[in-house]
Design an enzyme around this catalytic site. Structure first.
Site, PDB file in Angstrom:
ATOM      1  N   SER A 123       5.357   8.630   9.921  1.00 17.83           N
ATOM      2  CA  SER A 123       5.499   9.495  11.090  1.00 17.83           C
ATOM      3  C   SER A 123       5.398   8.681  12.372  1.00 17.83           C
ATOM      4  O   SER A 123       4.837   7.583  12.402  1.00 17.83           O
ATOM      5  CB  SER A 123       4.421  10.575  11.073  1.00 17.83           C
ATOM      6  OG  SER A 123       3.149   9.998  11.303  1.00 17.83           O
ATOM      7  N   CYS A 137      13.421  11.211   6.166  1.00 17.57           N
ATOM      8  CA  CYS A 137      13.524  10.923   7.591  1.00 17.57           C
ATOM      9  C   CYS A 137      14.956  10.999   8.099  1.00 17.57           C
ATOM     10  O   CYS A 137      15.171  11.046   9.312  1.00 17.57           O
ATOM     11  CB  CYS A 137      12.933   9.550   7.894  1.00 17.57           C
ATOM     12  SG  CYS A 137      13.808   8.181   7.123  1.00 17.57           S
ATOM     13  N   GLU A 187      -0.876   7.488  -1.206  1.00 18.81           N
ATOM     14  CA  GLU A 187      -1.813   7.936  -2.234  1.00 18.81           C
ATOM     15  C   GLU A 187      -1.380   9.234  -2.886  1.00 18.81           C
ATOM     16  O   GLU A 187      -1.932   9.641  -3.909  1.00 18.81           O
ATOM     17  CB  GLU A 187      -3.215   8.081  -1.638  1.00 18.81           C
ATOM     18  CG  GLU A 187      -3.417   9.276  -0.725  1.00 18.81           C
ATOM     19  CD  GLU A 187      -2.883   9.090   0.683  1.00 18.81           C
ATOM     20  OE1 GLU A 187      -3.174   9.937   1.546  1.00 18.81           O
ATOM     21  OE2 GLU A 187      -2.166   8.090   0.928  1.00 18.81           O
ATOM     22  N   GLU A 211       8.715  17.344  14.206  1.00 17.81           N
ATOM     23  CA  GLU A 211       9.290  16.894  12.940  1.00 17.81           C
ATOM     24  C   GLU A 211       8.630  17.713  11.830  1.00 17.81           C
ATOM     25  O   GLU A 211       7.524  17.407  11.391  1.00 17.81           O
ATOM     26  CB  GLU A 211       9.049  15.403  12.714  1.00 17.81           C
ATOM     27  CG  GLU A 211       9.728  14.898  11.444  1.00 17.81           C
ATOM     28  CD  GLU A 211       9.382  13.458  11.100  1.00 17.81           C
ATOM     29  OE1 GLU A 211      10.175  12.822  10.381  1.00 17.81           O
ATOM     30  OE2 GLU A 211       8.325  12.973  11.526  1.00 17.81           O
ATOM     31  N   LYS A 268       0.868  -1.179   0.000  1.00 11.00           N
ATOM     32  CA  LYS A 268       0.000   0.000   0.000  1.00 11.00           C
ATOM     33  C   LYS A 268       0.904   1.228   0.000  1.00 11.00           C
ATOM     34  O   LYS A 268       1.406   1.647   1.030  1.00 11.00           O
ATOM     35  CB  LYS A 268      -0.900   0.000   1.237  1.00 11.00           C
ATOM     36  CG  LYS A 268      -2.234   0.750   1.078  1.00 11.00           C
ATOM     37  CD  LYS A 268      -2.130   2.229   0.763  1.00 11.00           C
ATOM     38  CE  LYS A 268      -1.687   3.053   1.959  1.00 11.00           C
ATOM     39  NZ  LYS A 268      -1.696   4.539   1.646  1.00 11.00           N
TER      40      LYS A 268
END
Length: 515
Positions: free
Chosen positions: A245, A300, A195, A400, A192
């Site tokens: 996240s 990241c 999107e 972040e 997945k």
């Protein structure tokens, strides 16, 4: 990192244009629309316009993909190691020969410049090459005659159907961290992707089919939380790999574990770079600019905080600002140094931190909101931003931000710098810049972070080591790729074996019963 959100349908001419380019699911070796009518926009961030739409999977769509993977598993599990390895080698050659094609997709949907896109693919290729070496990493062990006539040995076998949930910031590399190892070890996969930039995953699935992968071994479903939860809760899915996240990583870890699955959930980061007075400041400034603003800071392992010792802080900030003035910002296809952010909403969120920084007493040295752009004016632009004298109490330091904002926190020396790093809830990556070997050795021992660079700003391990942080940057202990990746996608059997010796009349003479 990223998290999934649903989006309202577009209207008017943009919607009509998008109808011609719908990103469908990939299930059992074919493009599938599924039964859901929900879709979301896929933007060209450099133009600020919707260029495609993507299907959002229903729970039933995810089940269809999982069932396809489950049907494919027995045959793929029983496929010889030699054949699996051959397919992976072929995939490696196809991917290497068509890097430019995939890089163009990444730049179009994510916005990163073509050089960053090519670098992303190169790091993914390293893991594909590691997957080609699968036979050496999945061997069992053998102990002969542990007791009289008794041997003990182990084998490693695949889990079954595994799920992968990947973020928007590396739409090719992060899937490549996971599915080559999962597939090479005999598992089948439901991926997945984000999107926001879904086309790279479909491109990779088609390329695996071209390399000879049987239908159903790699499936791709798109969508938001509906699709994510369907994977997390599906009883046939044995394991979940995730990058995103920290709040979502924690949710993934807890939900998947509660449903009896193995989980590797890599979370967010706030990576610090400590610059000591004896460091080569030109090297450190170059590193800070490259690590802070590459891929628009949407990675990241980006350096987002520089801890500069007071005695060199002014000089260091001046050197960074001077280098920032030479960067070109614009469309990634035009040879620029940095592209746009992924969406307008994310750009606005990141830009909002700049006013917060000023309100909290920080000094805005370079304001990226006024940068000159080589691109369409409606793109999702925010230039590189440098904020000095940031207090550690500020949200600019604590959050972040995931954008091109580099914060400088001034410290009085090594001890305070390490203390600041260790007090952070994140522990993904960190770096020290120094010419003092003793300080570097202390740093690597004392800092509570999973990946450490010494005069290296982005210490992402090569593929044959494993990637993962500490603290709130990793939930569970399962790191990505490398030896830990092979361990994650396999389960071990230990076998204790005794064969009767015909030379003794079929009896295993002398074997003590208590053994």
């Amino acid at each position: 990192m990223s998290q999934t959100t649903s989006a309202a349908p577009s209207t008017g001419t943009e919607a009509k244009a998008a109808e011609a380019t719908m990103v469908e699911h990939w299930i059992d070796g074919a493009s599938v629309a599924g039964d859901s009518e929900r879709t979301g926009p896929v933007y060209n961030p450099a133009r600020g316009v919707e260029q495609k739409r993507v299907r959002f999977a229903s729970t039933d769509d995810v089940d269809t993909a999982v069932q396809a993977a489950a049907r494919a598993f027995p045959g793929w599990r029983d496929t010889s190691i030699a054949k699996r390895q051959q397919i992976m080698f072929t995939f490696r050659e196809l991917l290497n020969s068509r890097t430019d094609e995939l890089a163009a997709i990444l730049t179009s949907e994510h916005g990163k410049v073509l050089s960053d896109a090519a670098g992303e693919i190169a790091r993914g290729l390293e893991v594909v090459e590691l997957a080609c070496a699968m036979p050496g990493y999945t061997k069992g062990e053998h102990s002969e005659n542990v007791s009289t006539g008794i041997d003990v040995y182990s084998t490693k076998q695949p889990l079954g159907v595994v799920g992968i949930i990947s973020p928007f910031n590396f739409p090719a590399m992060v899937p490549l961290w996971f599915f080559p190892l999962a597939i090479a070890t005999g598992n089948t996969v439901v991926l997945k992707p984000s999107e926001k930039d879904p086309s790279a995953a479909i491109w990779l699935a088609r390329l695996m089919q071209e390399a000879g992968l049987p239908d159903g071994v790699l499936n791709v479903v798109h969508g938001d939380k509906v699709a994510v939860d369907a994977l997390l809760e599906h009883p046939t899915v044995r394991a979940i790999s995730f990058v995103g996240s920290t709040p979502i990583a924690k949710y993934i870890y807890e939900t998947a574990a509660r449903n009896g699955k193995r989980v590797q959930a890599l979370g967010g980061a706030k990576n610090h770079m400590l610059v000591l007075p004896d460091a080569d400041l030109d090297l450190a400034a170059d590193a800070a600019v490259n690590a802070g603003f590459g891929s628009a800071g949407e990675r990241c392992m980006a350096v987002s905080v520089v801890l500069a010792v007071d005695t060199i802080a002014d000089e260091f900030v001046e050197k960074v600002a001077e280098r920032m003035s030479r960067l070109t910002i614009g469309d990634g296809t035009r040879g620029c140094d940095m592209g746009p952010l992924i969406t307008r909403e994310h750009r606005d969120k990141v830009a909002g931190y700049l006013d917060v920084a000023v309100d909290d007493g920080a000094s805005l040295v370079v304001d990226g909101r006024g940068v000159e752009i080589d691109g369409e004016p409606d793109g999702f632009w925010l230039g590189p931003t440098l904020v000095d004298k940031v207090p550690t109490s500020s949200k600019v330091y604590r959050d972040e931000i995931f954008g091109p904002v580099l914060s400088v926190v001034r410290v009085d020396g090594y001890e305070e710098g390490v203390g600041v790093i260790n007090e952070s809830p994140y522990g993904n990556g960190t770096a020290i810049f120094t010419n003092d070997g003793g300080a570097a050795r202390r740093f690597q021992r004392e800092v509570t972070v999973g990946m450490i660079g010494i005069n290296v700003p982005i210490p992402v391990p090569v593929a044959y080591h494993s990637f993962g942080g500490w603290k709130d940057s990793l939930f569970g202990d399962a790191k990505a790729y490398g030896p830990r990746g092979f361990d994650f996608y396999t389960q071990e059997k230990a076998i204790t074996s005794r064969w009767l010796d015909p030379s003794h009349g079929g009896l295993n003479l002398g074997f003590p019963q208590h053994d």
